[in-house]
Design an enzyme around this catalytic site. Structure first.
Site, mmCIF file in Angstrom:
data_model
loop_
_atom_site.group_PDB
_atom_site.id
_atom_site.type_symbol
_atom_site.label_atom_id
_atom_site.label_comp_id
_atom_site.label_asym_id
_atom_site.label_seq_id
_atom_site.Cartn_x
_atom_site.Cartn_y
_atom_site.Cartn_z
ATOM 1 C CB SER A 254 -4.034 6.920 14.882
ATOM 2 O OG SER A 254 -5.055 7.899 14.749
ATOM 3 C CD GLU B 297 -4.984 -1.377 6.963
ATOM 4 O OE1 GLU B 297 -3.835 -1.490 7.428
ATOM 5 O OE2 GLU B 297 -5.346 -0.382 6.303
ATOM 6 C CB SER C 4 1.298 6.534 5.385
ATOM 7 O OG SER C 4 0.263 5.797 5.997
ATOM 8 C CD GLN D 4 -2.609 -1.100 2.644
ATOM 9 O OE1 GLN D 4 -2.106 -1.694 3.594
ATOM 10 N NE2 GLN D 4 -3.749 -0.451 2.765
ATOM 11 C CB SER E 206 3.947 -3.320 5.622
ATOM 12 O OG SER E 206 3.624 -2.615 6.791
#
Length: 371
Positions: free
Chosen positions: A342, A221, A106, A103, A138
């Protein structure tokens, strides 16, 4: 919680996962609830749930975040939003393990606001030129593809003017740099995109509709949070540690153990409730966010209890089996409080979509800009 392996060892983990995924694909078990024309078995979702439970009990393989992202997040997004051409190119490889995808979401300047995208996409004929930087990606060092959200409308802000693309990671201009975590591993990466040229055929969804595509991936997700239930220390391991350290005799330790176990049970109940709602056709709502909050809270409780029982033994390897290993848990667990949105973002989702509370106050938009 996160891998701390050298590159060769991590490649070996991925290779074993690829082989098992290929075996499942060839036997018809890679996408049980998908339609047959998309390499599935066309069966109800309860069949997929049953297979997953049996697989978990019978097959012991090391987990890898990149593999989970590929199979559970990006493949379903390509199924929903990819063109027929893109689905033909990507879905077989994503489902049989021969293609891995990360992905590219961010960004360094976005904080927890995923829609605050600065990476640019400029159209030139049938191509797009991408420039920008992504971070906390990741498995990018092992990925063949990346799902990227970029800003394609100059002057737009927030979740407007965004478009989603599938980017081949070997395209000229794509640079991956690994990030060393405080736990010692390098699970995360920063990815630089410099004059990266890709075909418009790599686009998912309409131009400017990238936020809808991204939200779908984020929904997968959060729904996939239950697959991480075995990540990190578990209740049984804590009980074993309490017995070996003599801490089980302390009332506070027993109370904390009970709290950890209650979190595990609550997550199981929530998962079954979500599966029941899904099977009856009800929308998922905020259940994924609630389960993620339950899970990361349990990770935090496990870390706190391990610290309480081990004390100084947590910060030095004194040769006592089953003690120093908890250090990696304590250093790795905080990462999942940020990953996938978050804690604060998850609570906003629960408040607004589940409890019906008013949205969190947001800064006023510039004059002339509509919401």
């Amino acid at each position: 919680v996160f891998h701390h392996l050298d590159r060769d060892a991590e490649l070996e983990v991925l290779q074993r996962l690829r082989e098992w995924q290929r075996a499942k694909f060839e036997a018809g078990y890679a996408a049980i609830s998908w339609p047959a024309e998309l390499h599935g078995a066309g069966l109800p979702t309860e069949y997929a749930d049953a297979f997953k439970a049996e697989e978990s009990a019978a097959v012991s393989l090391t987990r890898h975040e990149l593999f989970s992202v590929t199979i559970n997040l990006i493949a379903p997004t390509v199924r929903l939003y990819g063109s027929e051409e893109l689905k033909a190119v990507l879905l077989p490889g994503l489902l049989d393990g021969s293609l891995l995808a990360c992905q590219l979401f961010s960004e360094p300047g976005a904080g927890s606001d995923l829609a605050n995208v600065a990476t640019r996409g400029v159209r030139e004929g049938d191509e797009w030129v991408l420039d920008g930087q992504k971070v906390w990606t990741s498995g990018a060092q092992f990925a063949e593809w990346g799902q990227a959200i970029v800003r394609t409308e100059p002057g737009s802000s927030g979740n407007r003017g965004l478009t989603t693309f599938m980017v081949p990671m070997d395209t000229p201009g794509v640079e991956v740099r690994q990030i060393r975590q405080m736990s010692g591993g390098t699970s995360f990466n920063e990815v630089f995109l410099t004059d990266v040229r890709i075909s418009d055929s790599m686009r998912m969804g309409a131009v400017g509709d990238g936020w809808a595509v991204t939200r779908a991936t984020l929904g997968f997700e959060r729904a996939n949070a239950s697959n991480k239930a075995g990540v990190g220390g578990q209740f049984d391991q804590l009980v074993d540690l309490a017995r070996r350290t003599g801490a089980l005799q302390h009332r506070d330790v027993r109370l904390q153990l009970a709290e950890v176990r209650m979190r595990e049970v609550a997550a199981e109940v929530s998962l079954h409730r979500e599966q029941r709602s899904r099977d009856t056709g009800q929308p998922p709502g905020a259940s994924g966010s609630m389960r993620k909050l339950q899970w990361v809270t349990k990770l935090q409780l496990v870390s706190e209890l391990a610290r309480t029982m081990l004390g100084d033994r947590l910060i030095a390897d004194l040769g006592d089996p089953g003690t120093w290993s908890w250090n990696a848990h304590v250093l790795g667990a905080p990462g999942y409080r940020i990953a996938g949105g978050s804690d604060q973002i998850q609570r906003n989702i629960v408040a607004e979509r589940h409890l019906g509370l008013p949205p969190e106050p947001r800064p006023a938009k510039p004059r002339g800009e509509t919401s």
